[in-house]
Design a protein around this motif. Sequence first.
Motif, PDB file in Angstrom:
ATOM      1  N   VAL A  81       0.843  -1.203   0.000  1.00 32.58           N
ATOM      2  CA  VAL A  81       0.000   0.000   0.000  1.00 32.58           C
ATOM      3  C   VAL A  81       0.875   1.250   0.000  1.00 32.58           C
ATOM      4  CG1 VAL A  81      -1.608   1.377   1.386  1.00 32.58           C
ATOM      5  CG2 VAL A  81      -2.023  -1.067   1.059  1.00 32.58           C
ATOM      6  N   ALA A  82       1.918   1.236   0.817  1.00 29.83           N
ATOM      7  CA  ALA A  82       2.814   2.403   0.880  1.00 29.83           C
ATOM      8  C   ALA A  82       3.443   2.689  -0.478  1.00 29.83           C
ATOM      9  CB  ALA A  82       3.900   2.171   1.933  1.00 29.83           C
ATOM     10  N   GLN A  83       3.813   1.639  -1.210  1.00 29.66           N
ATOM     11  CA  GLN A  83       4.420   1.840  -2.529  1.00 29.66           C
ATOM     12  C   GLN A  83       3.391   2.362  -3.532  1.00 29.66           C
ATOM     13  OE1 GLN A  83       7.782   1.669  -2.494  1.00 29.66           O
ATOM     14  NE2 GLN A  83       7.245   1.187  -0.366  1.00 29.66           N
ATOM     15  N   LEU A  84       2.182   1.825  -3.490  1.00 24.49           N
ATOM     16  CA  LEU A  84       1.125   2.315  -4.392  1.00 24.49           C
ATOM     17  C   LEU A  84       0.843   3.793  -4.141  1.00 24.49           C
ATOM     18  CD1 LEU A  84      -1.315  -0.730  -4.351  1.00 24.49           C
ATOM     19  CD2 LEU A  84      -0.161   0.191  -6.373  1.00 24.49           C
ATOM     20  N   LYS A  85       0.797   4.180  -2.883  1.00 25.99           N
ATOM     21  CA  LYS A  85       0.555   5.592  -2.549  1.00 25.99           C
ATOM     22  C   LYS A  85       1.721   6.463  -3.005  1.00 25.99           C
ATOM     23  CE  LYS A  85      -2.644   4.943   1.288  1.00 25.99           C
ATOM     24  NZ  LYS A  85      -2.915   5.145   2.734  1.00 25.99           N
ATOM     25  N   ALA A  86       2.943   5.925  -2.892  1.00 27.43           N
ATOM     26  CA  ALA A  86       4.113   6.682  -3.339  1.00 27.43           C
ATOM     27  C   ALA A  86       4.086   6.884  -4.849  1.00 27.43           C
ATOM     28  CB  ALA A  86       5.391   5.955  -2.920  1.00 27.43           C
TER      29      ALA A  86
ATOM     30  N   ASN B 246       7.578   6.230 -11.307  1.00 26.44           N
ATOM     31  CA  ASN B 246       7.614   5.096 -12.225  1.00 26.44           C
ATOM     32  C   ASN B 246       6.549   5.328 -13.285  1.00 26.44           C
ATOM     33  OD1 ASN B 246       6.648   2.307 -13.229  1.00 26.44           O
ATOM     34  ND2 ASN B 246       8.592   1.836 -12.222  1.00 26.44           N
ATOM     35  N   ILE B 247       6.981   5.451 -14.518  1.00 25.15           N
ATOM     36  CA  ILE B 247       6.069   5.821 -15.593  1.00 25.15           C
ATOM     37  C   ILE B 247       5.002   4.758 -15.839  1.00 25.15           C
ATOM     38  CG2 ILE B 247       7.470   4.828 -17.459  1.00 25.15           C
ATOM     39  CD1 ILE B 247       6.714   7.352 -19.108  1.00 25.15           C
TER      40      ILE B 247
ATOM     41  N   GLN C 170      16.696  -1.165  -8.387  1.00 26.01           N
ATOM     42  CA  GLN C 170      16.308  -0.317  -7.254  1.00 26.01           C
ATOM     43  C   GLN C 170      17.531   0.220  -6.516  1.00 26.01           C
ATOM     44  OE1 GLN C 170      13.077   0.628  -7.111  1.00 26.01           O
ATOM     45  NE2 GLN C 170      13.164  -0.640  -8.969  1.00 26.01           N
ATOM     46  N   LEU C 171      18.554  -0.603  -6.348  1.00 22.06           N
ATOM     47  CA  LEU C 171      19.777  -0.119  -5.694  1.00 22.06           C
ATOM     48  C   LEU C 171      20.395   1.025  -6.482  1.00 22.06           C
ATOM     49  CD1 LEU C 171      21.361  -3.503  -4.547  1.00 22.06           C
ATOM     50  CD2 LEU C 171      20.616  -1.637  -3.057  1.00 22.06           C
ATOM     51  N   LYS C 172      20.347   0.918  -7.808  1.00 15.25           N
ATOM     52  CA  LYS C 172      20.898   1.993  -8.636  1.00 15.25           C
ATOM     53  C   LYS C 172      20.018   3.237  -8.588  1.00 15.25           C
ATOM     54  CE  LYS C 172      23.543  -1.048 -11.676  1.00 15.25           C
ATOM     55  NZ  LYS C 172      23.694  -1.658 -13.017  1.00 15.25           N
ATOM     56  N   HIS C 173      18.706   3.048  -8.476  1.00 17.72           N
ATOM     57  CA  HIS C 173      17.809   4.201  -8.334  1.00 17.72           C
ATOM     58  C   HIS C 173      18.079   4.935  -7.021  1.00 17.72           C
ATOM     59  CE1 HIS C 173      15.816   3.240 -11.948  1.00 17.72           C
ATOM     60  NE2 HIS C 173      14.971   2.339 -11.491  1.00 17.72           N
ATOM     61  N   TRP C 174      18.288   4.176  -5.935  1.00 16.87           N
ATOM     62  CA  TRP C 174      18.631   4.826  -4.667  1.00 16.87           C
ATOM     63  C   TRP C 174      20.004   5.473  -4.753  1.00 16.87           C
ATOM     64  CZ3 TRP C 174      15.990   0.015  -2.858  1.00 16.87           C
ATOM     65  CH2 TRP C 174      14.769   0.296  -2.253  1.00 16.87           C
ATOM     66  N   GLN C 175      20.897   4.843  -5.471  1.00 11.37           N
ATOM     67  CA  GLN C 175      22.257   5.351  -5.613  1.00 11.37           C
ATOM     68  C   GLN C 175      22.283   6.697  -6.319  1.00 11.37           C
ATOM     69  OE1 GLN C 175      25.147   3.232  -8.264  1.00 11.37           O
ATOM     70  NE2 GLN C 175      26.115   2.635  -6.337  1.00 11.37           N
TER      71      GLN C 175
ATOM     72  N   SER D  46      17.155   8.801  -7.803  1.00 16.12           N
ATOM     73  CA  SER D  46      15.873   8.808  -8.507  1.00 16.12           C
ATOM     74  C   SER D  46      14.774   8.075  -7.729  1.00 16.12           C
ATOM     75  CB  SER D  46      16.017   8.194  -9.907  1.00 16.12           C
ATOM     76  OG  SER D  46      16.520   6.874  -9.852  1.00 16.12           O
ATOM     77  N   ARG D  47      15.165   7.320  -6.695  1.00 17.35           N
ATOM     78  CA  ARG D  47      14.187   6.765  -5.747  1.00 17.35           C
ATOM     79  C   ARG D  47      14.541   7.274  -4.357  1.00 17.35           C
ATOM     80  NH1 ARG D  47      12.164   0.483  -4.493  1.00 17.35           N
ATOM     81  NH2 ARG D  47      10.817   1.108  -2.760  1.00 17.35           N
ATOM     82  N   LYS D  48      13.529   7.833  -3.664  1.00 14.57           N
ATOM     83  CA  LYS D  48      13.806   8.485  -2.382  1.00 14.57           C
ATOM     84  C   LYS D  48      12.766   8.162  -1.316  1.00 14.57           C
ATOM     85  CE  LYS D  48      15.824  12.506  -4.740  1.00 14.57           C
ATOM     86  NZ  LYS D  48      15.735  13.982  -4.934  1.00 14.57           N
ATOM     87  N   ASN D  49      11.947   7.148  -1.516  1.00 18.64           N
ATOM     88  CA  ASN D  49      10.837   6.946  -0.575  1.00 18.64           C
ATOM     89  C   ASN D  49      11.160   5.963   0.545  1.00 18.64           C
ATOM     90  OD1 ASN D  49      10.741   4.655  -2.336  1.00 18.64           O
ATOM     91  ND2 ASN D  49       8.602   4.307  -1.766  1.00 18.64           N
ATOM     92  N   ASP D  50      12.440   5.784   0.835  1.00 15.30           N
ATOM     93  CA  ASP D  50      12.825   4.948   1.969  1.00 15.30           C
ATOM     94  C   ASP D  50      12.926   5.819   3.224  1.00 15.30           C
ATOM     95  OD1 ASP D  50      14.933   6.178   0.533  1.00 15.30           O
ATOM     96  OD2 ASP D  50      16.400   5.082   1.727  1.00 15.30           O
ATOM     97  N   PRO D  51      12.695   5.264   4.416  1.00 16.21           N
ATOM     98  CA  PRO D  51      12.743   6.072   5.640  1.00 16.21           C
ATOM     99  C   PRO D  51      14.143   6.590   5.933  1.00 16.21           C
ATOM    100  CG  PRO D  51      12.513   3.737   6.175  1.00 16.21           C
ATOM    101  CD  PRO D  51      12.338   3.865   4.695  1.00 16.21           C
ATOM    102  N   GLN D  52      14.250   7.900   6.140  1.00 17.61           N
ATOM    103  CA  GLN D  52      15.494   8.552   6.554  1.00 17.61           C
ATOM    104  C   GLN D  52      16.681   8.267   5.624  1.00 17.61           C
ATOM    105  OE1 GLN D  52      16.009   7.235  10.615  1.00 17.61           O
ATOM    106  NE2 GLN D  52      14.418   8.598  11.380  1.00 17.61           N
ATOM    107  N   ASP D  53      16.405   8.049   4.342  1.00 19.09           N
ATOM    108  CA  ASP D  53      17.450   7.813   3.352  1.00 19.09           C
ATOM    109  C   ASP D  53      18.350   6.629   3.725  1.00 19.09           C
ATOM    110  OD1 ASP D  53      18.778   8.402   0.918  1.00 19.09           O
ATOM    111  OD2 ASP D  53      20.337   9.511   1.989  1.00 19.09           O
TER     112      ASP D  53
END
Length: 226
Positions: free
Chosen positions: A78-83, A91-92, A181-186, A189-196
């Motif tokens: 649910v958290a990912q769908l809301k994000a 995510n296009i 996903q690791l590369k997106h965080w790197q 381009s992905r930032k929805n994790d808690p406290q980075d």
Amino acid sequence: MNKKPFSCMSGLMGAAALVLTAVMSPAALAQDDAAAIERGKNAAMVCIACHQANGGGMSIPGGESWPRLAGQDRDYLVAQLKAFKDGTRDNISMKPFSMMLNDDQMMDVAIYFESLPFPDTTNVTVNADEALLEHGQKLVEHGDWDRYIVSCQSCHGPGSQGVGHFFPNIAGQHEGYIAAQLKHWQDGSRKNDPQDLMGSIARRMNDRDIQAVSAWLAKQEATSKE
């Protein structure tokens, strides 16, 4: 004079009611989940083209990957769908699908996918030799404190089976998806994790680390939270 006995009796009745409610709750929750699963199954028809009817997702070597959703924690989904819907996770492909669902429908879909059994990863083929898999296992289970890379299990729990809705089950997840996903965080381009948390770890990883972790996790067996 009557107030004290009456108060005690009220307390006993209240306690009995709480016990009765606790006893009845699992059955009531099971009924609620059964109804939600049926609604979620219907709403998830648009999901199966990418995530498959069994929720196992798929990965195209050298191409795009769609994650396994089967058995994943409902609140995490649910958290990912809301994000996706509010744009905090970009995510296009997922944006238009998330826009089609209201909060209740999101939960129904999440409960449905959570109810599906984990796919078998016994014969998964990965792009790694034994040395790389050993490196991946080390990072997943122990990390690399010389470079301050925290082990995956520190947050994702024993066996990387997931902890709550912040830390998903990543055992048996597709190699290509984990790497992406690791590369997106790197790259931010992905930032929805808690406290980075994921961003700070991913930025300390090199390409070999990412390949190793992704390959080793993909070969692990996901197990039921029960």
